[in-house]
Scaffold this active site. Structure first.
Site, PDB file in Angstrom:
ATOM      1  N   HIS A 105       0.084   4.385  -0.098  1.00 54.87           N
ATOM      2  CA  HIS A 105      -0.394   5.444   0.787  1.00 54.87           C
ATOM      3  C   HIS A 105       0.150   5.259   2.207  1.00 54.87           C
ATOM      4  O   HIS A 105       0.624   6.197   2.846  1.00 54.87           O
ATOM      5  CB  HIS A 105      -1.926   5.459   0.784  1.00 54.87           C
ATOM      6  CG  HIS A 105      -2.500   6.422   1.763  1.00 54.87           C
ATOM      7  ND1 HIS A 105      -2.555   7.766   1.510  1.00 54.87           N
ATOM      8  CD2 HIS A 105      -3.004   6.235   3.001  1.00 54.87           C
ATOM      9  CE1 HIS A 105      -3.077   8.378   2.548  1.00 54.87           C
ATOM     10  NE2 HIS A 105      -3.365   7.465   3.476  1.00 54.87           N
ATOM     11  N   LYS A 106       0.104   4.007   2.691  1.00 56.97           N
ATOM     12  CA  LYS A 106       0.633   3.716   4.028  1.00 56.97           C
ATOM     13  C   LYS A 106       2.143   3.987   4.094  1.00 56.97           C
ATOM     14  O   LYS A 106       2.659   4.505   5.077  1.00 56.97           O
ATOM     15  CB  LYS A 106       0.388   2.247   4.391  1.00 56.97           C
ATOM     16  CG  LYS A 106      -1.033   1.914   4.812  1.00 56.97           C
ATOM     17  CD  LYS A 106      -1.069   0.487   5.332  1.00 56.97           C
ATOM     18  CE  LYS A 106      -2.455   0.020   5.694  1.00 56.97           C
ATOM     19  NZ  LYS A 106      -2.482  -1.390   6.126  1.00 56.97           N
ATOM     20  N   GLY A 127     -13.103   1.784   3.647  1.00 57.11           N
ATOM     21  CA  GLY A 127     -13.546   0.691   4.529  1.00 57.11           C
ATOM     22  C   GLY A 127     -14.834   1.024   5.268  1.00 57.11           C
ATOM     23  O   GLY A 127     -15.829   1.464   4.676  1.00 57.11           O
ATOM     24  N   ASN A 147       0.822  -1.203   0.000  1.00 55.90           N
ATOM     25  CA  ASN A 147       0.000   0.000   0.000  1.00 55.90           C
ATOM     26  C   ASN A 147       0.870   1.273   0.000  1.00 55.90           C
ATOM     27  O   ASN A 147       1.493   1.622   1.005  1.00 55.90           O
ATOM     28  CB  ASN A 147      -0.906  -0.053   1.241  1.00 55.90           C
ATOM     29  CG  ASN A 147      -1.886   1.089   1.306  1.00 55.90           C
ATOM     30  OD1 ASN A 147      -1.565   2.219   0.934  1.00 55.90           O
ATOM     31  ND2 ASN A 147      -3.077   0.790   1.781  1.00 55.90           N
ATOM     32  N   HIS A 172      -6.897   4.221  15.372  1.00 58.59           N
ATOM     33  CA  HIS A 172      -6.197   2.986  15.717  1.00 58.59           C
ATOM     34  C   HIS A 172      -4.801   2.935  15.091  1.00 58.59           C
ATOM     35  O   HIS A 172      -3.799   2.761  15.761  1.00 58.59           O
ATOM     36  CB  HIS A 172      -7.060   1.802  15.240  1.00 58.59           C
ATOM     37  CG  HIS A 172      -7.603   1.987  13.833  1.00 58.59           C
ATOM     38  ND1 HIS A 172      -8.410   3.043  13.502  1.00 58.59           N
ATOM     39  CD2 HIS A 172      -7.410   1.299  12.690  1.00 58.59           C
ATOM     40  CE1 HIS A 172      -8.707   2.981  12.212  1.00 58.59           C
ATOM     41  NE2 HIS A 172      -8.107   1.927  11.693  1.00 58.59           N
ATOM     42  N   ARG A 173      -4.743   3.144  13.748  1.00 56.20           N
ATOM     43  CA  ARG A 173      -3.456   3.034  13.055  1.00 56.20           C
ATOM     44  C   ARG A 173      -2.529   4.169  13.462  1.00 56.20           C
ATOM     45  O   ARG A 173      -1.338   3.980  13.683  1.00 56.20           O
ATOM     46  CB  ARG A 173      -3.680   3.045  11.536  1.00 56.20           C
ATOM     47  CG  ARG A 173      -2.523   2.494  10.732  1.00 56.20           C
ATOM     48  CD  ARG A 173      -2.869   2.264   9.264  1.00 56.20           C
ATOM     49  NE  ARG A 173      -4.009   3.021   8.823  1.00 56.20           N
ATOM     50  CZ  ARG A 173      -5.246   2.527   8.695  1.00 56.20           C
ATOM     51  NH1 ARG A 173      -5.468   1.265   8.921  1.00 56.20           N
ATOM     52  NH2 ARG A 173      -6.257   3.295   8.321  1.00 56.20           N
ATOM     53  N   LYS A 198      -8.510  12.381  11.684  1.00 60.51           N
ATOM     54  CA  LYS A 198      -8.637  10.919  11.750  1.00 60.51           C
ATOM     55  C   LYS A 198      -7.293  10.282  12.098  1.00 60.51           C
ATOM     56  O   LYS A 198      -7.219   9.431  12.984  1.00 60.51           O
ATOM     57  CB  LYS A 198      -9.167  10.353  10.421  1.00 60.51           C
ATOM     58  CG  LYS A 198      -9.313   8.837  10.505  1.00 60.51           C
ATOM     59  CD  LYS A 198      -9.667   8.137   9.212  1.00 60.51           C
ATOM     60  CE  LYS A 198      -9.400   6.648   9.363  1.00 60.51           C
ATOM     61  NZ  LYS A 198      -9.515   5.881   8.126  1.00 60.51           N
ATOM     62  N   ASP A 230     -15.349   3.399   7.356  1.00 62.95           N
ATOM     63  CA  ASP A 230     -15.367   4.797   7.818  1.00 62.95           C
ATOM     64  C   ASP A 230     -16.756   5.446   7.840  1.00 62.95           C
ATOM     65  O   ASP A 230     -17.075   6.169   8.792  1.00 62.95           O
ATOM     66  CB  ASP A 230     -14.416   5.663   6.968  1.00 62.95           C
ATOM     67  CG  ASP A 230     -12.968   5.521   7.414  1.00 62.95           C
ATOM     68  OD1 ASP A 230     -12.725   4.896   8.457  1.00 62.95           O
ATOM     69  OD2 ASP A 230     -12.083   6.048   6.714  1.00 62.95           O
ATOM     70  N   ASP A 245      -1.702  -5.069  11.091  1.00 60.58           N
ATOM     71  CA  ASP A 245      -2.976  -5.689  10.758  1.00 60.58           C
ATOM     72  C   ASP A 245      -4.051  -5.003  11.587  1.00 60.58           C
ATOM     73  O   ASP A 245      -3.822  -4.670  12.753  1.00 60.58           O
ATOM     74  CB  ASP A 245      -2.945  -7.189  11.033  1.00 60.58           C
ATOM     75  CG  ASP A 245      -3.987  -7.918  10.188  1.00 60.58           C
ATOM     76  OD1 ASP A 245      -4.172  -7.555   9.016  1.00 60.58           O
ATOM     77  OD2 ASP A 245      -4.637  -8.852  10.706  1.00 60.58           O
TER      78      ASP A 245
HETATM   79  P1  IMP Z   1      -5.649  -3.711   7.032  1.00 60.10           P
HETATM   80  O1  IMP Z   1      -5.115  -4.716   7.994  1.00 60.10           O
HETATM   81  O2  IMP Z   1      -5.075  -2.332   7.251  1.00 60.10           O
HETATM   82  O3  IMP Z   1      -5.553  -4.155   5.614  1.00 60.10           O
HETATM   83  O4  IMP Z   1      -7.210  -3.545   7.354  1.00 60.10           O
HETATM   84  C1  IMP Z   1      -8.118  -4.630   7.239  1.00 60.10           C
HETATM   85  C2  IMP Z   1      -9.526  -4.121   6.950  1.00 60.10           C
HETATM   86  O5  IMP Z   1     -10.006  -3.345   8.056  1.00 60.10           O
HETATM   87  C3  IMP Z   1      -9.630  -3.184   5.743  1.00 60.10           C
HETATM   88  O6  IMP Z   1      -9.825  -3.903   4.551  1.00 60.10           O
HETATM   89  C4  IMP Z   1     -10.844  -2.332   6.086  1.00 60.10           C
HETATM   90  O7  IMP Z   1     -12.031  -3.019   5.743  1.00 60.10           O
HETATM   91  C5  IMP Z   1     -10.770  -2.243   7.596  1.00 60.10           C
HETATM   92  N1  IMP Z   1     -10.076  -0.999   8.006  1.00 60.10           N
HETATM   93  C6  IMP Z   1      -8.771  -0.887   8.389  1.00 60.10           C
HETATM   94  N2  IMP Z   1      -8.479   0.378   8.714  1.00 60.10           N
HETATM   95  C7  IMP Z   1      -9.619   1.083   8.533  1.00 60.10           C
HETATM   96  C8  IMP Z   1      -9.954   2.473   8.703  1.00 60.10           C
HETATM   97  O8  IMP Z   1      -9.127   3.317   9.089  1.00 60.10           O
HETATM   98  N3  IMP Z   1     -11.223   2.806   8.423  1.00 60.10           N
HETATM   99  C9  IMP Z   1     -12.167   1.927   7.985  1.00 60.10           C
HETATM  100  N4  IMP Z   1     -11.908   0.634   7.796  1.00 60.10           N
HETATM  101  C10 IMP Z   1     -10.641   0.212   8.080  1.00 60.10           C
END
Ligand code: IMP
Length: 193
Positions: free
Chosen positions: A12-13, A149, A10, A176-177, A171, A151, A68
């Protein structure tokens, strides 16, 4: 400058973390020639983050971190959790997941939920974990069109807007992230070896 792999495709990340970790050279999976899909088959977030970080360290002998994330809904005993990306089935869209979750919570009063991110870091032969959580609730319908996602249906505690209605800085500051990443950055900036 110390080289550190972020086990993600990703862009963006990657860009986001490069802007914060200026004293490290952060490289993504494509840059180290890793084009495979790493199978994330653990039944919890920590396990999947570990699988991704270990894959890179074992195969490429490089220090690495991986993340994750899952959305954990109290009334659904923590579902969709580690299965958040494919809640509505393999190959589903973000919107399919939103629709499925709204249906699962139809008529349910307890809307409490949280996003949780776990980061696994392999550094100089040691493994470390960092967790970030944001508590909130699942709305009864979609609000806003920003973000991605879940959001549009997640409203963090202390705010009147969904994540999809917020600007990105707000945000990222409370998410969380954002919180898990802040712990990782703090650790790396104070790490001496
Ligand atoms: P990943 O582990 O970052 O790929 O996240 C797994 C799944 O969680 C994503 O495919 C989204 O459906 C959901 N998700 C993760 N982060 C977010 C966020 O910041 N907002 C909304 N959905 C999220």
């Amino acid at each position: 400058m110390k080289k550190l792999v972020f086990a993600t495709h990703n862009l963006h990340k990657l860009e986001e973390i490069r802007n914060i970790l200026k004293n490290h050279e952060i490289v993504g999976l494509p840059e180290i020639g890793c084009h495979e899909d790493i199978v994330e088959d653990a039944d919890n977030l920590q396990g999947n983050a570990k699988i991704k970080a270990d894959f890179v360290t074992n195969r490429f002998h490089l220090d690495c971190f991986a993340d994750d994330t899952g959305l954990e809904v109290e009334a659904l005993d923590g579902a969709p959790g580690v299965y958040s990306a494919r809640y509505a089935g393999e190959g589903c869209s973000y919107h399919d997941n939103v629709v499925k979750l709204l249906e699962a919570l139809d008529g349910v009063e307890n809307r409490k939920a949280r996003f949780r991110t776990v980061i696994a870091l392999n550094l100089n032969g040691e493994q470390y974990f960092f967790e970030g959580i944001v508590n909130g609730k699942i709305l009864t319908e979609e609000h806003g069109d920003g973000g991605f996602g879940y959001d549009p249906i997640f409203q963090p505690d202390g705010f009147d807007e969904s994540f999809a209605e917020m600007n990105m800085e707000t945000k990222n500051r409370i998410s969380h992230r954002g919180r898990a990443t802040a712990k990782l950055v703090d650790f790396l900036n104070n790490y001496e070896k």
